[in-house]
Design a protein around this motif. Structure first.
Motif, PDB file in Angstrom:
ATOM      1  N   SER A 226       0.825  -1.199   0.000  1.00 38.87           N
ATOM      2  CA  SER A 226       0.000   0.000   0.000  1.00 38.87           C
ATOM      3  C   SER A 226       0.860   1.251   0.000  1.00 38.87           C
ATOM      4  N   TRP A 227       0.241   2.323  -0.430  1.00 39.78           N
ATOM      5  CA  TRP A 227       0.805   3.663  -0.270  1.00 39.78           C
ATOM      6  C   TRP A 227      -0.121   4.452   0.648  1.00 39.78           C
ATOM      7  N   TYR A 228       0.486   5.107   1.622  1.00 40.25           N
ATOM      8  CA  TYR A 228      -0.205   6.021   2.511  1.00 40.25           C
ATOM      9  C   TYR A 228       0.405   7.397   2.315  1.00 40.25           C
ATOM     10  N   ARG A 229      -0.296   8.413   2.802  1.00 41.19           N
ATOM     11  CA  ARG A 229       0.275   9.756   2.808  1.00 41.19           C
ATOM     12  C   ARG A 229      -0.143  10.482   4.079  1.00 41.19           C
ATOM     13  N   GLN A 230       0.687  11.441   4.446  1.00 44.11           N
ATOM     14  CA  GLN A 230       0.413  12.220   5.655  1.00 44.11           C
ATOM     15  C   GLN A 230       0.907  13.636   5.480  1.00 44.11           C
ATOM     16  N   ASP A 231       0.017  14.554   5.743  1.00 43.05           N
ATOM     17  CA  ASP A 231       0.334  15.968   5.746  1.00 43.05           C
ATOM     18  C   ASP A 231       0.507  16.367   7.203  1.00 43.05           C
ATOM     19  N   PRO A 232       1.406  17.310   7.503  1.00 42.43           N
ATOM     20  CA  PRO A 232       1.582  17.741   8.892  1.00 42.43           C
ATOM     21  C   PRO A 232       0.262  18.160   9.522  1.00 42.43           C
ATOM     22  N   GLY A 233      -0.006  17.669  10.721  1.00 39.09           N
ATOM     23  CA  GLY A 233      -1.225  18.023  11.432  1.00 39.09           C
ATOM     24  C   GLY A 233      -2.417  17.187  11.070  1.00 39.09           C
ATOM     25  N   LYS A 234      -2.228  16.249  10.137  1.00 39.43           N
ATOM     26  CA  LYS A 234      -3.331  15.383   9.721  1.00 39.43           C
ATOM     27  C   LYS A 234      -2.986  13.919   9.986  1.00 39.43           C
ATOM     28  N   GLU A 235      -4.012  13.087   9.991  1.00 44.72           N
ATOM     29  CA  GLU A 235      -3.796  11.658  10.161  1.00 44.72           C
ATOM     30  C   GLU A 235      -3.262  11.041   8.867  1.00 44.72           C
ATOM     31  N   ARG A 236      -2.548   9.928   9.041  1.00 48.90           N
ATOM     32  CA  ARG A 236      -2.049   9.214   7.868  1.00 48.90           C
ATOM     33  C   ARG A 236      -3.241   8.616   7.111  1.00 48.90           C
ATOM     34  N   GLU A 237      -3.222   8.776   5.799  1.00 47.70           N
ATOM     35  CA  GLU A 237      -4.352   8.401   4.947  1.00 47.70           C
ATOM     36  C   GLU A 237      -3.942   7.289   3.987  1.00 47.70           C
TER      37      GLU A 237
ATOM     38  N   ASP B 202     -11.074   7.580  -2.551  1.00 48.77           N
ATOM     39  CA  ASP B 202     -11.921   8.305  -3.498  1.00 48.77           C
ATOM     40  C   ASP B 202     -11.215   9.540  -4.050  1.00 48.77           C
ATOM     41  N   SER B 203     -10.395  10.164  -3.228  1.00 46.72           N
ATOM     42  CA  SER B 203      -9.743  11.415  -3.617  1.00 46.72           C
ATOM     43  C   SER B 203      -8.719  11.237  -4.738  1.00 46.72           C
ATOM     44  N   VAL B 204      -8.280  10.000  -4.993  1.00 46.73           N
ATOM     45  CA  VAL B 204      -7.246   9.793  -6.018  1.00 46.73           C
ATOM     46  C   VAL B 204      -7.717   8.899  -7.159  1.00 46.73           C
ATOM     47  N   LYS B 205      -8.930   8.362  -7.070  1.00 54.07           N
ATOM     48  CA  LYS B 205      -9.435   7.478  -8.128  1.00 54.07           C
ATOM     49  C   LYS B 205      -9.415   8.174  -9.475  1.00 54.07           C
ATOM     50  N   GLY B 206      -8.935   7.459 -10.487  1.00 57.76           N
ATOM     51  CA  GLY B 206      -8.859   8.022 -11.829  1.00 57.76           C
ATOM     52  C   GLY B 206      -7.617   8.842 -12.082  1.00 57.76           C
ATOM     53  N   ARG B 207      -6.848   9.138 -11.034  1.00 54.67           N
ATOM     54  CA  ARG B 207      -5.621   9.926 -11.201  1.00 54.67           C
ATOM     55  C   ARG B 207      -4.367   9.142 -10.830  1.00 54.67           C
ATOM     56  N   PHE B 208      -4.484   8.266  -9.831  1.00 56.10           N
ATOM     57  CA  PHE B 208      -3.335   7.495  -9.345  1.00 56.10           C
ATOM     58  C   PHE B 208      -3.485   6.030  -9.747  1.00 56.10           C
ATOM     59  N   THR B 209      -2.348   5.378  -9.995  1.00 56.21           N
ATOM     60  CA  THR B 209      -2.336   3.954 -10.309  1.00 56.21           C
ATOM     61  C   THR B 209      -1.238   3.268  -9.517  1.00 56.21           C
ATOM     62  N   ILE B 210      -1.616   2.247  -8.769  1.00 55.18           N
ATOM     63  CA  ILE B 210      -0.636   1.450  -8.035  1.00 55.18           C
ATOM     64  C   ILE B 210      -0.342   0.192  -8.843  1.00 55.18           C
ATOM     65  N   SER B 211       0.929  -0.202  -8.854  1.00 56.80           N
ATOM     66  CA  SER B 211       1.330  -1.421  -9.559  1.00 56.80           C
ATOM     67  C   SER B 211       2.527  -2.024  -8.838  1.00 56.80           C
ATOM     68  N   ARG B 212       2.858  -3.252  -9.192  1.00 56.54           N
ATOM     69  CA  ARG B 212       3.995  -3.906  -8.549  1.00 56.54           C
ATOM     70  C   ARG B 212       4.697  -4.823  -9.540  1.00 56.54           C
ATOM     71  N   ASP B 213       5.974  -5.024  -9.268  1.00 58.45           N
ATOM     72  CA  ASP B 213       6.785  -5.959 -10.040  1.00 58.45           C
ATOM     73  C   ASP B 213       7.423  -6.900  -9.033  1.00 58.45           C
ATOM     74  N   ASN B 214       6.857  -8.081  -8.899  1.00 59.96           N
ATOM     75  CA  ASN B 214       7.362  -9.016  -7.890  1.00 59.96           C
ATOM     76  C   ASN B 214       8.752  -9.545  -8.230  1.00 59.96           C
TER      77      ASN B 214
END
Length: 116
Positions: free
Chosen positions: A35-46, A62-74
């Motif tokens: 997974s990828w999470y993100r955190q802005d100062p003063g906010k919870e990790r999302e 929901d905030s990143v659907k259609g803009r971000f793509t996660i992938s992996r290379d095992n």
């Protein structure tokens, strides 16, 4: 020694793109959900995005659907996050996470700043 090392962050203009990478070592990468999470100062990790161990299923905030793509290379023990059409509100430290049953590992994070 377990390591998750993120790279690819930086300063990008609104509407731009960035690809983050997370190189894993020290554990059996192919059985872990990533997974990828993100955190802005003063906010919870999302939670931003998750991909199953074989890469067959993905989920996104929901905030990143259609803009971000996660992938992996095992074969390379690496997970990616392609981020397109970036917005100032995407500014955060982005963290890579590996999880299998009760085992969980975190990377040190990489800063992404979206600003003109």
């Amino acid at each position: 020694q377990v390591q998750l090392v993120e790279s690819g962050g930086g300063l990008v203009q609104p509407g731009g793109s960035v690809r983050l990478s997370c190189a894993a070592s020290g554990f059996l990468f192919s059985i872990y959900a990533m997974s990828w999470y993100r955190q802005d100062p003063g906010k919870e990790r999302e939670l931003v995005a998750t991909i199953t161990s074989a890469g067959g299923r993905t989920n996104y905030a929901d905030s990143v659907k259609g803009r971000f793509t996660i992938s992996r290379d095992n074969a390379k023990n690496t997970v990616y996050l392609q981020m397109n059409n970036l917005k100032p509100e995407d500014t955060a430290v982005y963290y890579c996470n590996a999880q299998w049953n009760v085992l969980q590992y975190w990377g040190q994070g990489t800063q992404v700043t979206v600003s003109s």
